[in-house]
Design an enzyme around this catalytic site. Sequence first.
Site, short mmCIF file in Angstrom:
data_model
loop_
_atom_site.label_atom_id
_atom_site.label_comp_id
_atom_site.label_asym_id
_atom_site.label_seq_id
_atom_site.Cartn_x
_atom_site.Cartn_y
_atom_site.Cartn_z
N ASP A 73 -31.72 23.12 11.65
CA ASP A 73 -32.42 23.59 10.50
C ASP A 73 -33.00 22.41 9.94
OD1 ASP A 73 -30.12 22.17 9.62
OD2 ASP A 73 -29.36 23.41 8.20
N HIS B 66 -51.57 11.94 28.33
CA HIS B 66 -50.84 12.05 26.97
C HIS B 66 -49.32 11.43 26.96
CE1 HIS B 66 -53.22 15.88 26.28
NE2 HIS B 66 -53.93 14.85 26.16
N ASP C 189 -53.56 4.34 22.24
CA ASP C 189 -54.66 5.09 21.81
C ASP C 189 -53.90 5.62 20.28
OD1 ASP C 189 -55.96 7.42 20.93
OD2 ASP C 189 -55.72 8.46 23.13
N ASP D 197 -59.31 7.94 15.55
CA ASP D 197 -58.82 8.35 16.93
C ASP D 197 -59.30 7.30 17.76
OD1 ASP D 197 -57.97 9.10 19.27
OD2 ASP D 197 -59.11 11.05 19.29
N HIS E 285 -60.87 13.81 32.46
CA HIS E 285 -61.07 14.45 30.97
C HIS E 285 -62.49 14.29 30.70
CE1 HIS E 285 -61.00 10.45 29.04
NE2 HIS E 285 -59.80 10.03 29.80
N HIS F 172 -64.84 14.35 21.74
CA HIS F 172 -64.59 15.70 21.16
C HIS F 172 -64.99 15.53 19.61
CE1 HIS F 172 -60.95 13.55 19.42
NE2 HIS F 172 -60.64 13.21 20.80
N HIS G 21 -58.57 16.77 17.18
CA HIS G 21 -59.75 17.29 17.95
C HIS G 21 -60.16 18.66 17.20
CE1 HIS G 21 -57.48 16.48 22.03
NE2 HIS G 21 -57.81 15.36 21.33
N GLU H 58 -65.11 8.41 24.82
CA GLU H 58 -63.95 7.81 25.17
C GLU H 58 -63.77 8.10 26.55
OE1 GLU H 58 -60.17 10.09 24.32
OE2 GLU H 58 -61.34 11.25 22.84
N TYR I 77 -58.65 5.99 35.68
CA TYR I 77 -57.05 5.96 35.89
C TYR I 77 -56.76 5.91 37.35
CZ TYR I 77 -58.00 7.71 31.14
OH TYR I 77 -58.62 7.92 30.09
N ARG J 44 -58.85 3.23 28.93
CA ARG J 44 -59.82 4.04 28.32
C ARG J 44 -60.37 3.18 27.24
NH1 ARG J 44 -56.64 7.84 28.05
NH2 ARG J 44 -55.59 7.82 25.98
N GLU K 175 -62.21 4.10 23.40
CA GLU K 175 -62.68 5.27 22.55
C GLU K 175 -62.94 4.78 21.21
OE1 GLU K 175 -59.14 7.93 21.69
OE2 GLU K 175 -60.72 9.40 21.05
N1 GLY Z 1 -55.93 10.84 21.03
C1 GLY Z 1 -56.40 12.12 21.49
C2 GLY Z 1 -57.47 12.27 21.97
O1 GLY Z 1 -57.90 10.84 22.23
O2 GLY Z 1 -58.14 12.86 22.24
MN MN Z 2 -59.84 11.30 21.31
MN MN Z 3 -57.37 9.21 21.29
#
Ligand code: GLY
Ligand code: MN
Ligand code: MN
Length: 439
Positions: free
Chosen positions: A36, A241, A258, A270, A349, A353, A360, A383, A387, A411, A413
């Site tokens: 709960d 992720h 990130d 982000d 990827h 976004h 997002h 971004e 990898y 990465r 970003e």
């Molecule tokens: N942190 C999520 C992304 O970069 O899309």
């Molecule tokens: Mn992002």
């Molecule tokens: Mn990110």
Amino acid sequence: MADSSVYRRRRDIFLSHLGEYAAIIPAAELVTHHADCEYPFRQNSDFWYLTGFDEPNAVALFLPHKPKGEQYVLFVLPKESAAEVWTGFRWGTKGVLDNFDVDISHPLNELPNLLPHYLKGAEGIAFRVGKHPSLEPLVLKTWSEHLQKLPRSGFAPLSMIAPCPILHDLRLRKDVFEIERMRIASEISAEGHEIVRGFARPGMNERDLQAQIEKYFLEKGTRGPAYGSIVASGDNACVLHYTANNSDIRDGELVLIDAGCSLGDYYNGDITRTFPANGKFSVEQKALYEITLKAQEAAIRCVRPGGNAENVHMTALKHLVEGLIDIGLLVGEVDSIIEQEAYSHLYMHRTGHWLGLDVHDVGAYRLGDYHMKLEPGMVLTVEPGIYISDRLAVPEGQPEIDERWKGIGIRIEDDVLVTKDSVEVLSSSAAKNVIDLEN
Ligand code: GLY
Ligand code: MN
Ligand code: MN
């Protein structure tokens, strides 16, 4: 934080787009974490955008078919001392009337009785089916009853539309107020990245860095991280992720972070930065880092009014592929590698976004074959990454990867605002040049 005129203006625009459709926009509900215990409350961004009201379970009605002064109705949890002792303050019906600029307020339990009345006279209903399971049966039942009575009443809402195209089109274009909030969210996020890089050392655990950056976000008065912070050392950075954040950071590894904060009114940063834990890139790390940075900078240069997100992505991709050919990790012609997706074991990827109240964020990227044109006030992330691990098979015709490259994930970003003439990188105070990341 916004004063009530910000939300009133949004509601006026939303109402003007609804025609004679009555919109039903629910707040979020609490979500069970386990047993709960619940997760901290997170408001539905559409509801927030129109109301600025941060309680769960409320339902907002927008009724353009009613006279002015009866068009914005809010159903809320009533004041109730016994409940407030457990879960905290509620504004209640009088509180929202006095403080949130609503036309009419009701306790939530009156919604089933009053919804038929409020929908009466509307040409249709704007409600997002499939997203609000506890409210949807009531909306459909009420609509069905109106349709049942149509032969004698002569009037019923005849169709249902999704409100999201209207609302998300509005949210996609940030106004002056929102742009300032996005600047602050990105700036605090960038400061957090700078602090954590100065703090990081080999031998620390990833979670030490997570604690450091999230501590900064909280100290700055934000809600904390906008999403599960990713603090990934070495090969963990190849898990897109990754949120376990529990490995020891070894000498010679890169650290990919990130992370971004979420402001009290939900505007988000982000940002991703990748840096050498010991302050010195290896030859391989540096080569890959420089390719990624070049790709990212080229992609950011494509962000301008009239451009589009597809072109930003393709520009980054082209630079990544060129760079990977140069160092022998891909072979062939750039165009055919891209066409055959023969790079996808190294870059899997998209390049960005929309960013706003959701990380997002909402808003279309394309309408059929047409790519949404970038306009001043839109905010997007840029971004790209590389990898290198054994997780994905090397596509046929591409070279096997030498061990010395493996376990490197990078990465970079940034949060980028489209301006009248070009672009403003909102996250620019987080360093990303090699010279600034080495010591
Ligand atoms: N942190 C999520 C992304 O970069 O899309
Ligand atoms: Mn992002
Ligand atoms: Mn990110």
